[in-house]
Write an enzyme that holds these catalytic residues in place. Structure first.
Site, PDB file in Angstrom:
ATOM      1  N   LYS A 237      18.367  90.994   0.110  1.00 45.62           N
ATOM      2  CA  LYS A 237      17.180  91.343  -0.683  1.00 45.62           C
ATOM      3  C   LYS A 237      17.474  91.452  -2.180  1.00 45.62           C
ATOM      4  O   LYS A 237      16.982  92.337  -2.865  1.00 45.62           O
ATOM      5  CB  LYS A 237      16.535  92.640  -0.165  1.00 45.62           C
TER       6      LYS A 237
ATOM      7  N   GLY B  24      17.221  88.552  -4.252  1.00 44.83           N
ATOM      8  CA  GLY B  24      16.711  87.355  -4.912  1.00 44.83           C
ATOM      9  C   GLY B  24      17.202  86.086  -4.238  1.00 44.83           C
ATOM     10  O   GLY B  24      17.158  85.000  -4.828  1.00 44.83           O
ATOM     11  N   THR B  25      17.659  86.225  -2.991  1.00 47.39           N
ATOM     12  CA  THR B  25      18.238  85.098  -2.245  1.00 47.39           C
ATOM     13  C   THR B  25      17.254  83.943  -2.091  1.00 47.39           C
ATOM     14  O   THR B  25      17.603  82.783  -2.316  1.00 47.39           O
ATOM     15  CB  THR B  25      18.684  85.570  -0.847  1.00 47.39           C
ATOM     16  N   THR B  26      16.017  84.252  -1.673  1.00 44.20           N
ATOM     17  CA  THR B  26      15.023  83.209  -1.409  1.00 44.20           C
ATOM     18  C   THR B  26      14.759  82.390  -2.671  1.00 44.20           C
ATOM     19  O   THR B  26      14.680  81.156  -2.625  1.00 44.20           O
ATOM     20  CB  THR B  26      13.716  83.831  -0.896  1.00 44.20           C
ATOM     21  N   TRP B  27      14.625  83.076  -3.784  1.00 38.04           N
ATOM     22  CA  TRP B  27      14.363  82.407  -5.065  1.00 38.04           C
ATOM     23  C   TRP B  27      15.530  81.517  -5.475  1.00 38.04           C
ATOM     24  O   TRP B  27      15.343  80.361  -5.860  1.00 38.04           O
ATOM     25  CB  TRP B  27      14.082  83.463  -6.141  1.00 38.04           C
TER      26      TRP B  27
ATOM     27  N   HIS C  66      25.680  86.337   3.267  1.00 37.48           N
ATOM     28  CA  HIS C  66      25.643  87.713   2.757  1.00 37.48           C
ATOM     29  C   HIS C  66      27.030  88.343   2.847  1.00 37.48           C
ATOM     30  O   HIS C  66      27.198  89.520   2.529  1.00 37.48           O
ATOM     31  CB  HIS C  66      24.658  88.566   3.561  1.00 37.48           C
TER      32      HIS C  66
ATOM     33  N   SER D 259      13.123  96.798  -1.590  1.00 36.88           N
ATOM     34  CA  SER D 259      12.855  95.516  -0.948  1.00 36.88           C
ATOM     35  C   SER D 259      13.343  95.525   0.503  1.00 36.88           C
ATOM     36  O   SER D 259      12.654  95.029   1.410  1.00 36.88           O
ATOM     37  CB  SER D 259      13.529  94.386  -1.737  1.00 36.88           C
TER      38      SER D 259
ATOM     39  N   ARG E 108       7.360  89.250  -1.239  1.00 41.98           N
ATOM     40  CA  ARG E 108       6.570  90.462  -1.453  1.00 41.98           C
ATOM     41  C   ARG E 108       6.091  90.503  -2.894  1.00 41.98           C
ATOM     42  O   ARG E 108       5.094  89.904  -3.243  1.00 41.98           O
ATOM     43  CB  ARG E 108       7.371  91.717  -1.076  1.00 41.98           C
TER      44      ARG E 108
END
Length: 328
Positions: free
Chosen positions: A74, A76-79, A141, A171, A294
Site C-alpha cells: 500500500k 503506491g505499487t499499483t501506480w 513486497h 491505506s 481508493r
C-alpha cells in the site's frame, strides 16, 4: 469468512511439510483477524506467502534485463506498475488510446505479478512461458535482503517506491477491511497501528523494509532506484522522466514536446485507471480490482489518526532510521 474466499497469500493451503517444520521453529504472531504470521530472515509473512518466498529463493533464475517493482504494501505499487507498463509500451508504439494497450484490458497487478504471491506460491519452478518478452516485469513486497542471494550476480533493475508510513497504515486499514468484508472500525485501526509500531505486521518491520532498499540504492544506484510516493505526486513529470531514464527508455525531446509525458501520466492517473471497466469488475487472487483504487492522497492519515498515534509513529521512524540518511 470462508477461507476459500481469502486472498491466496493469506490462506494456509500451499504449505509443504518441510515448510511446516520450518514454521514450527520460527517466531510467530497472530493478526487482528486471527491469521498466523511467522518471522523469516527478519520479515513477517503469512504462511502461504512464506512458502512463495522459499520457492522463489530456490527456483527463480533472473535474466539480466528483468525489471522488479518493489514496495512495502500500500505504498503506491499499483501506480508504479501502471507507469512502468506505459513507459515500456512506448517502444511498441502503443499510445494510451490504442485498443490493445495492456492497461485497457488488464489490471496493473495482472500485468506485473508478484513473485512470492502470484508466481512462486505453489512451486519453485512455475511456467514462465508467458514472460517471453524482454524485459520481463515482476513485482515483490519482499525486502531486498531476502532476494540478495537470488539476485546477487544479476544486473536486473529494481524500482522501489516508499510512502509516508502513516498514509500507508490508513491505506492498509481500508484495503484489509475491504478484503475481509468488515467495517473499518477504530478497534481494527488501533490493532494494526500497534502491530505496525511493534514491527509485527505483514512484511514488517516497515523500517527494515525501507532501509534494505535505501541502502541498496546507495550501494548500487544503477541497479536500485529509490522513489518516494510524495515526490511522484508533487513532481510527476520530473519523477516519471527519472523512472524512464533508469529503465533505459528515456523520453526524447520530440516526445516531451508532443505531450507524451502528460499522456502517460493521464493514462496512469487514479481517476482514469479506476474508471476503466476492467478495474470496476475484474478480480485477482480473490481481490476485486476496484479495491486497489481508493484516494491516493498525500496526508490522508491526519483525518484518521489521533495526535498521539501520529507522534508515536514519527518517534519510531526517527529512532529506527537514525543515522541512515533516510528521512520523512
Amino acid at each position: 469468512m470462508d477461507p476459500k474466499e481469502l486472498p491466496s497469500n493469506i490462506r494456509e493451503d500451499k504449505i509443504s511439510e518441510e515448510t511446516k517444520k520450518l514454521i514450527s521453529s520460527l517466531p510467530s504472531h497472530i493478526d487482528y483477524q486471527g491469521h498466523k504470521l511467522c518471522k523469516y530472515q527478519g520479515c513477517w509473512y503469512y504462511y502461504n506467502t512464506l512458502q512463495g518466498v522459499l520457492n522463489f529463493q530456490r527456483g527463480f533464475q533472473p535474466h539480466d534485463t528483468d525489471i522488479i517493482i518493489a514496495s512495502y504494501p500500500k505504498s503506491g505499487t499499483t501506480w508504479l506498475k501502471a507507469l512502468t507498463v506505459a513507459l515500456l509500451e512506448r517502444s511498441k508504439n502503443h499510445s494510451s488510446d490504442d485498443a490493445d494497450h495492456p492497461l485497457l484490458y488488464d489490471n496493473p497487478h495482472g500485468i506485473i505479478p508478484f513473485l512470492e504471491i502470484d508466481m512462486y506460491h505453489e512451486s519453485s519452478s512455475p511456467n514462465l512461458a508467458k514472460f517471453s518478452a524482454t524485459p520481463r516485469l515482476f513485482s515483490t513486497h519482499m525486502p531486498l535482503h531476502t532476494m540478495h542471494k537470488t539476485l546477487k550476480h544479476s544486473p536486473c533493475k529494481i524500482v522501489y517506491v516508499c510512502r509516508d508510513v502513516k498514509d500507508t497504515l490508513i491505506s492498509c486499514w481500508f484495503y484489509s477491511t475491504a478484503i475481509y468484508k468488515i467495517e473499518p472500525t477504530r478497534s481494527v485501526l488501533e490493532s494494526m497501528f500497534k502491530d505496525l509500531c511493534d514491527g509485527t505486521n505483514y512484511f514488517g518491520p516497515f523500517w527494515e523494509h525501507l532501509l534494505s532498499y535505501w541502502r541498496g540504492s546507495l550501494e548500487d544506484p544503477n541497479r536500485v532506484l529509490f522513489m518516494r510516493y510524495e515526490e511522484m505526486k508533487a513532481e510527476p513529470r520530473d519523477q516519471i522522466k527519472r523512472l524512464a531514464d533508469f529503465l533505459g527508455c528515456p523520453f526524447t525531446k520530440q516526445e516531451e514536446e508532443s505531450g507524451s509525458v502528460d499522456e502517460i501520466l493521464d493514462l496512469c492517473s487514479l481517476r482514469n485507471l479506476s474508471s476503466l471497466e476492467v478495474n470496476k469488475t475484474g478480480k485477482i487472487n480473490n481481490v476485486d480490482h476496484k479495491i486497489f483504487f481508493r484516494k491516493g492522497d498525500v496526508g490522508d492519515s491526519k483525518f484518521f489518526l489521533t495526535r498521539e498515534m501520529e507522534n508515536k509513529i514519527d518517534m519510531v521512524i526517527q529512532e529506527k532510521l537514525q543515522g541512515s540518511g533516510l528521512k520523512f
